[in-house]
Design a protein around this motif. Structure first.
Motif, PDB file in Angstrom:
ATOM      1  N   LEU A   7     -33.571  31.944   8.361  1.00  0.00           N
ATOM      2  CA  LEU A   7     -32.382  32.801   8.508  1.00  0.00           C
ATOM      3  C   LEU A   7     -31.965  33.249   7.113  1.00  0.00           C
ATOM      4  CD1 LEU A   7     -30.245  33.993  10.450  1.00  0.00           C
ATOM      5  CD2 LEU A   7     -28.797  32.038   9.855  1.00  0.00           C
ATOM      6  N   PRO A   9     -30.710  36.696   5.924  1.00  0.00           N
ATOM      7  CA  PRO A   9     -30.372  38.100   6.165  1.00  0.00           C
ATOM      8  C   PRO A   9     -29.856  38.795   4.903  1.00  0.00           C
ATOM      9  CG  PRO A   9     -28.626  36.666   6.987  1.00  0.00           C
ATOM     10  CD  PRO A   9     -29.639  35.777   6.314  1.00  0.00           C
ATOM     11  N   TYR A  40     -15.907  30.161   4.102  1.00  0.00           N
ATOM     12  CA  TYR A  40     -17.261  30.701   4.186  1.00  0.00           C
ATOM     13  C   TYR A  40     -18.228  29.761   4.898  1.00  0.00           C
ATOM     14  CZ  TYR A  40     -15.802  34.398   1.137  1.00  0.00           C
ATOM     15  OH  TYR A  40     -15.157  35.501   0.641  1.00  0.00           O
ATOM     16  N   ASN A  41     -19.229  30.373   5.539  1.00  0.00           N
ATOM     17  CA  ASN A  41     -20.432  29.649   5.916  1.00  0.00           C
ATOM     18  C   ASN A  41     -21.395  29.678   4.747  1.00  0.00           C
ATOM     19  OD1 ASN A  41     -19.877  29.166   8.746  1.00  0.00           O
ATOM     20  ND2 ASN A  41     -20.234  31.356   9.087  1.00  0.00           N
ATOM     21  N   TYR A  42     -22.047  28.563   4.477  1.00  0.00           N
ATOM     22  CA  TYR A  42     -23.194  28.565   3.580  1.00  0.00           C
ATOM     23  C   TYR A  42     -24.421  28.714   4.452  1.00  0.00           C
ATOM     24  CZ  TYR A  42     -20.157  26.588  -0.003  1.00  0.00           C
ATOM     25  OH  TYR A  42     -19.154  26.376  -0.903  1.00  0.00           O
ATOM     26  N   LEU A  43     -25.068  29.853   4.387  1.00  0.00           N
ATOM     27  CA  LEU A  43     -26.317  30.013   5.127  1.00  0.00           C
ATOM     28  C   LEU A  43     -27.400  29.166   4.436  1.00  0.00           C
ATOM     29  CD1 LEU A  43     -26.287  33.778   6.161  1.00  0.00           C
ATOM     30  CD2 LEU A  43     -25.246  31.788   7.230  1.00  0.00           C
ATOM     31  N   PRO A  44     -28.556  29.008   5.077  1.00  0.00           N
ATOM     32  CA  PRO A  44     -29.546  28.057   4.545  1.00  0.00           C
ATOM     33  C   PRO A  44     -29.867  28.255   3.052  1.00  0.00           C
ATOM     34  CG  PRO A  44     -30.179  28.669   6.763  1.00  0.00           C
ATOM     35  CD  PRO A  44     -28.961  29.518   6.425  1.00  0.00           C
ATOM     36  N   LEU A  47     -26.959  27.032   0.902  1.00  0.00           N
ATOM     37  CA  LEU A  47     -26.818  25.578   0.934  1.00  0.00           C
ATOM     38  C   LEU A  47     -27.854  24.905   0.031  1.00  0.00           C
ATOM     39  CD1 LEU A  47     -25.302  23.182   2.170  1.00  0.00           C
ATOM     40  CD2 LEU A  47     -26.985  23.163   4.009  1.00  0.00           C
TER      41      LEU A  47
ATOM     42  N   ARG B  58     -31.984  14.502   8.501  1.00  0.00           N
ATOM     43  CA  ARG B  58     -32.345  15.764   7.838  1.00  0.00           C
ATOM     44  C   ARG B  58     -33.855  15.956   7.817  1.00  0.00           C
ATOM     45  NH1 ARG B  58     -29.143  15.107   3.553  1.00  0.00           N
ATOM     46  NH2 ARG B  58     -27.576  16.563   4.364  1.00  0.00           N
ATOM     47  N   HIS B  67     -33.254  24.597  10.516  1.00  0.00           N
ATOM     48  CA  HIS B  67     -32.806  24.951   9.168  1.00  0.00           C
ATOM     49  C   HIS B  67     -31.369  24.488   8.973  1.00  0.00           C
ATOM     50  CE1 HIS B  67     -36.439  27.177   8.875  1.00  0.00           C
ATOM     51  NE2 HIS B  67     -36.093  28.052   9.793  1.00  0.00           N
ATOM     52  N   GLU B  68     -31.139  23.864   7.821  1.00  0.00           N
ATOM     53  CA  GLU B  68     -29.798  23.347   7.560  1.00  0.00           C
ATOM     54  C   GLU B  68     -28.907  24.422   6.967  1.00  0.00           C
ATOM     55  OE1 GLU B  68     -29.658  19.865   5.062  1.00  0.00           O
ATOM     56  OE2 GLU B  68     -27.551  19.497   5.497  1.00  0.00           O
ATOM     57  N   LEU B  69     -27.681  24.496   7.452  1.00  0.00           N
ATOM     58  CA  LEU B  69     -26.652  25.337   6.834  1.00  0.00           C
ATOM     59  C   LEU B  69     -25.361  24.536   6.848  1.00  0.00           C
ATOM     60  CD1 LEU B  69     -25.370  25.957   9.688  1.00  0.00           C
ATOM     61  CD2 LEU B  69     -26.351  28.216   9.524  1.00  0.00           C
ATOM     62  N   LEU B  70     -24.266  25.164   6.467  1.00  0.00           N
ATOM     63  CA  LEU B  70     -23.002  24.429   6.431  1.00  0.00           C
ATOM     64  C   LEU B  70     -21.876  25.357   6.847  1.00  0.00           C
ATOM     65  CD1 LEU B  70     -21.643  21.707   5.737  1.00  0.00           C
ATOM     66  CD2 LEU B  70     -21.343  22.575   3.411  1.00  0.00           C
ATOM     67  N   MET B  71     -21.202  24.973   7.912  1.00  0.00           N
ATOM     68  CA  MET B  71     -20.080  25.764   8.396  1.00  0.00           C
ATOM     69  C   MET B  71     -18.781  25.086   7.982  1.00  0.00           C
ATOM     70  SD  MET B  71     -21.711  26.865  12.083  1.00  0.00           S
ATOM     71  CE  MET B  71     -22.670  25.372  12.389  1.00  0.00           C
ATOM     72  N   ILE B 117     -22.361  33.651  13.775  1.00  0.00           N
ATOM     73  CA  ILE B 117     -23.361  33.931  12.739  1.00  0.00           C
ATOM     74  C   ILE B 117     -24.560  34.636  13.363  1.00  0.00           C
ATOM     75  CG2 ILE B 117     -25.053  32.879  11.163  1.00  0.00           C
ATOM     76  CD1 ILE B 117     -23.050  30.633  10.648  1.00  0.00           C
ATOM     77  N   GLU B 121     -26.267  38.324  12.636  1.00  0.00           N
ATOM     78  CA  GLU B 121     -27.415  38.377  11.737  1.00  0.00           C
ATOM     79  C   GLU B 121     -28.753  38.530  12.467  1.00  0.00           C
ATOM     80  OE1 GLU B 121     -26.469  38.735   8.818  1.00  0.00           O
ATOM     81  OE2 GLU B 121     -24.470  37.826   8.853  1.00  0.00           O
ATOM     82  N   LEU B 130     -34.839  30.165  16.724  1.00  0.00           N
ATOM     83  CA  LEU B 130     -34.034  29.744  15.588  1.00  0.00           C
ATOM     84  C   LEU B 130     -33.307  28.460  15.977  1.00  0.00           C
ATOM     85  CD1 LEU B 130     -33.597  31.066  12.831  1.00  0.00           C
ATOM     86  CD2 LEU B 130     -31.627  32.249  13.782  1.00  0.00           C
ATOM     87  N   LEU B 132     -30.562  25.944  14.069  1.00  0.00           N
ATOM     88  CA  LEU B 132     -29.737  25.775  12.870  1.00  0.00           C
ATOM     89  C   LEU B 132     -28.893  24.529  13.022  1.00  0.00           C
ATOM     90  CD1 LEU B 132     -28.645  29.513  12.764  1.00  0.00           C
ATOM     91  CD2 LEU B 132     -30.271  28.424  11.201  1.00  0.00           C
ATOM     92  N   ILE B 135     -24.846  18.951   8.728  1.00  0.00           N
ATOM     93  CA  ILE B 135     -24.341  17.580   8.716  1.00  0.00           C
ATOM     94  C   ILE B 135     -22.970  17.684   8.072  1.00  0.00           C
ATOM     95  CG2 ILE B 135     -24.634  15.247   7.807  1.00  0.00           C
ATOM     96  CD1 ILE B 135     -27.674  15.755   7.889  1.00  0.00           C
TER      97      ILE B 135
END
Lengths: 572, 572
Positions: A7, A9, A40-44, A47, B58, B67-71, B117, B121, B130, B132, B135
């Motif tokens: 992901l 984009p 904010y979101n941190y996209l992969p 991060l 992880r 895939h790791e992200l952070l919300m 998201i 995107e 996908l 996502l 943690i």
């Protein structure tokens, strides 16, 4: 990582509301996405870099003997009431109630929680020194969140707190953190200065800000061109000028200056330079007093220095009506002669004679003004902002001025929190002693953003390798060409086996689009696998920083690049 | 790590409010401290184990292609209003307002944010599948937070969300997560079952809970002793009994049962067994209906099965006055004969003749009751809870019953969120398709706590090595003995050099206190360095699990232990 499965984009257009480069580029490079103002979101991809900064911070904190723990984000009001901050802290503290109507806040810092832990668990000087830190999500309800991660509301911070038996111990803890911070920002590949900072209400001299140098920085800092001295411009001391006040040689003369209000206009009209003028600022304090401050025409007032001199919390420029009432003239014509206010002057003015000021009369100035003869100053002090070329207060060098982004702050807290929360230990004589504390913060997301402010060009980000989301980008020019595909896959596999972090651009896109994204993402090393190069048994290597291009034999490319990456990893 | 420099406050006393072993032991071992109800600090030792669980999660999520992200933790209300959950979610959702009076909540899960998201995107089926995950710290305002990390309010969770073009794709994602979860809990060293779970309102059959087996578990689960079948007891199907209803052989007879209300009392008084009784439960539904349910005397009603049959959200046992009104008798004497309510019966009752029930008359029961002859049942269905020994619904085996702690949950969401938030992609024909989603959670702190529930004894924790805070504890018996000190330090250094995570107990404490703490902390391998052993050139090695003790030559101890640790690390 395969780009086609990721992901990531990227955006071709510059997002409308992004004012600074890091915000713009983190959006465009698919690193972050806005959820709400300052959230904010941190996209992969984002991060990945964030975690690298975290890991560098963690390693250096551990190396400095600090221990990691984790405190909650939702903090009960009781602790903040004990410290007094529940009342004092403004609306940046987001207060909330749980289902039982109990008061909580989202922790913007954790002095209370950590002091509570230590007062409960540490009883004896033998358990000291102690330095505890966390890397954790914080919330500050900023009134104007902006610049992406630079001034967010929810953000990730490393906050550390040291506890010592006495001042000497606390000084040692401070010094260890100062050195750890230097290592951290160096390892992140950043150009930074550790500058002396104002300590605000808490007092004491031990506070340093770590500033990443960047044009877009909100802070101005000065540093000496020959010694180690560096300071926030608010804090920067100026040396007492050595020259004596010369004797007057002109008479006080009133001249007409119709509609000339600014220093520049008056100087031009009177065919002289701003340096020959003294400007008179009419200022109001938080205590309601109106007073006058004299500065050389080309200088700026340093509010912090004036506040410290007057022992007040803030000052502001007086409004039109206050100026009229105090001077009898509209804005632009104030002067010290005949003025019925307390007058403070910058030390530089002390060395001036026969200068020009306003005449407290509309459209008129005085020339030939001389202090002592024509008017009295109550106090001379260092009141102006430092500028480039000022003499260093520590040595014979000259000051340079930079713009910077504050990414870290080390602070000697003293006993502020141990007193209010009653955190004491027994010393070796069995006496109760208040713990002496320090606190040390690093904005993790802001460090990342500042790295981009410092390292980008018109095409995109130029990552320092230690915090790049990937170290190497392998561009598979035409995924439909079986030979290109096989060679790129092989290279990707070999690099990964050697422990290199690789992104493989295996998308079915035109080469132009891939190169544009490569520049935007800013991965330090780009390897391009194309049919033309392969015919010669070669792949192209290009460094994002500097743009150096070379051809490498495809057989040895993975080994060569892995060795180079290994060298760069230490951030040297 | 040196114990003397570490914040590791062990407690001798059992904390008063800690009801379960993991809560008690995490407090006693200095791993956590309470900040407020359901809100904890992770002290350094607790954080170490927490991070190990995170890292295993992880690695396996990444291996499964997620895939790791952070919300963010603070989520704007708008997204929750779009999904409808802002209204539906109860008071566990902590709602709050920012300084501008905008509505937010602390995210208890992130379906809305992740769907937002992806709808922004992802446009094409080519970007799918996908998966996502993050943690991250979550908050649920539980009304009764308890058992330490087991049911906290602020807690750390891994939450993953998969997006696919169609059901087949979603099934594949589900299967990959199912297998990843098996690997995760296996690597954590846990004894667990993946059980079929109730899917609540969402429907569909694809939901599994991962249960760590432990006596203190809040959930009951069944599993077959010969096939792979396992289910939450709420969900466990029961096979239709094969026997037919025998013909009546007794007359309906009213007998006095003065003050005998419970099945056991009535059976004893009438000199028979509970299996010969049929109990009649008077139940009220969320829709306000009162009805009766018949179960064999020794069985328990499964609320979930009854709710599903009646298509209602919940049922509850009727109160004393409702029972009196419906049956004409106080609690304990209800029966189906002459009852003016809809009557539902468990299938087992269908195979019973000449049984005993209440007579709807105070202090009286009927014997010789026969369905059809004496009263009518509206519906027979599977309504009871499974018990040990029940036949497996899938094979000829028998069910076993366990208690378990839910640590993970995989769930096929379908299009619930993609519909409400409008998350569509174009398929290969250019048609818009709703994304098919799955969601997958793991409670990180709860996994840690459940590991302790499963692995402890009267003296303390017995860590599975992969999630132990340290792998080896070196006990320096007498730090004032120069030889002991030198040998322990050397061993500590050698083990660290070999990459082993070591805690060195260098405190100036009595051996007894050190051994007690060693047992409490539960570090898998203990090496004791004492003067007596050193005389023989030996150190003692003791395994916390099982307690095996041996002497090792001091010269080769580090190598031997490092090799053993290496083998154990994979969790095998």
């Amino acid at each position: 990582m395969r780009y086609s499965e990721y992901l990531l984009p990227t955006l071709k257009e510059t997002p409308a509301d992004a004012e600074v480069a890091s915000h713009r580029l983190m959006l465009r490079a698919g690193m972050i996405r806005k959820v709400a103002a300052g959230i904010y979101n941190y996209l992969p991809l984002g991060l990945r870099s964030l975690r690298k900064v975290e890991q560098i911070v963690r390693e250096e904190m551990n190396r400095a003997g600090a221990h990691e723990l984790l405190m909650p984000m939702v903090v009960p009001a009781e602790l903040w009431q004990e410290s007094g901050r529940w009342q004092q802290y403004g609306r940046e503290l987001l207060r909330l109630k749980d289902r039982k109507e109990a008061d909580f806040c989202l922790g913007p810092t954790h002095e209370e929680v950590i002091t509570d832990i230590v007062r409960n668990e540490v009883r004896s000087y033998r358990q000291l020194p102690l330095n505890l830190y966390q890397i954790q999500t914080k919330f500050r309800d900023e009134i104007r969140p902006r610049f992406g991660l630079m001034r967010g509301r929810e953000f990730i911070m490393k906050d550390a707190y040291s506890f010592d038996l006495d001042d000497a111990g606390a000084d040692g803890a401070y010094e260890r953190m100062y050195q750890a911070y230097r290592r951290i920002f160096k390892r992140c590949g950043l150009n930074f200065r550790a500058v002396e900072a104002d300590t605000g209400n808490i007092g004491g001299s031990s506070s340093h800000e770590f500033m990443v140098l960047a044009e877009s920085g909100e802070d101005a800092i000065v540093s000496c061109d020959s010694c180690e001295y560096a300071a926030n411009v608010e804090k920067a001391e100026l040396r007492v000028p050595e020259s004596q006040m010369p004797a007057p040689s002109e008479d006080l003369t009133k001249v007409l200056t119709p509609a000339r209000k600014s220093v520049e206009d008056v100087a031009a009209f009177l065919k002289t330079t701003p340096q020959r003028l003294v400007k008179t600022l009419i200022v109001q304090t938080d205590k309601g007093e109106t007073l006058a401050v004299l500065l050389r025409g080309d200088r700026e007032l340093n509010d912090i220095k004036l506040c410290r001199l007057l022992d007040c919390a803030w000052i502001e420029m007086a409004g039109e009506d206050v100026v009229l009432k105090a001077t009898g003239a509209p804005n632009g014509f104030a002067g010290p002669v005949g003025l019925k206010l307390r007058i403070f002057a910058d030390r530089e003015v002390q060395a001036m004679a026969d200068f020009i000021t306003g005449a407290n009369d509309k459209d008129a100035h005085y020339t030939g003004v001389n202090l002592g003869r024509d008017c009295e100053v109550e106090t001379f002090a260092d009141l102006r902002k430092a500028v480039a070329g000022d003499p260093c207060p520590r040595c014979a060098g000259k000051l340079e001025v930079w713009r910077g982004i504050e990414v870290g702050h080390v602070f000697k807290l003293g006993t502020k929190y141990s007193e209010s929360l009653g955190a004491v230990v027994l010393d070796d004589q069995g006496r109760e002693r208040l713990l002496v504390m320090g606190c040390y913060g690093i904005g993790i997301g802001r460090t990342l953003a500042s790295a981009i402010e410092q390292n980008h060009d018109a095409d995109g980000i130029i990552w320092p390798l230690p915090i790049a989301p990937f170290e190497v980008l392998v561009v598979m020019l035409n995924p439909n060409d079986a030979e290109v595909k096989a060679a790129a896959e092989k290279l990707y596999g070999e690099l990964r086996e050697r422990g290199v972090e690789v992104l493989l651009d295996d998308r079915d896109e035109r080469p132009g689009a891939k190169f544009k994204d490569a520049d935007l993402l800013g991965i330090p090393v780009r390897l391009t696998v194309g049919a033309r190069g392969l015919k010669e048994g070669q792949v192209e290597v290009k460094l994002r920083a500097g743009g150096a291009v070379a051809m490498l034999p495809v057989a040895s490319a993975a080994g060569d690049v892995a060795r180079r990456v290994d060298l760069e990893r230490s951030g040297q």
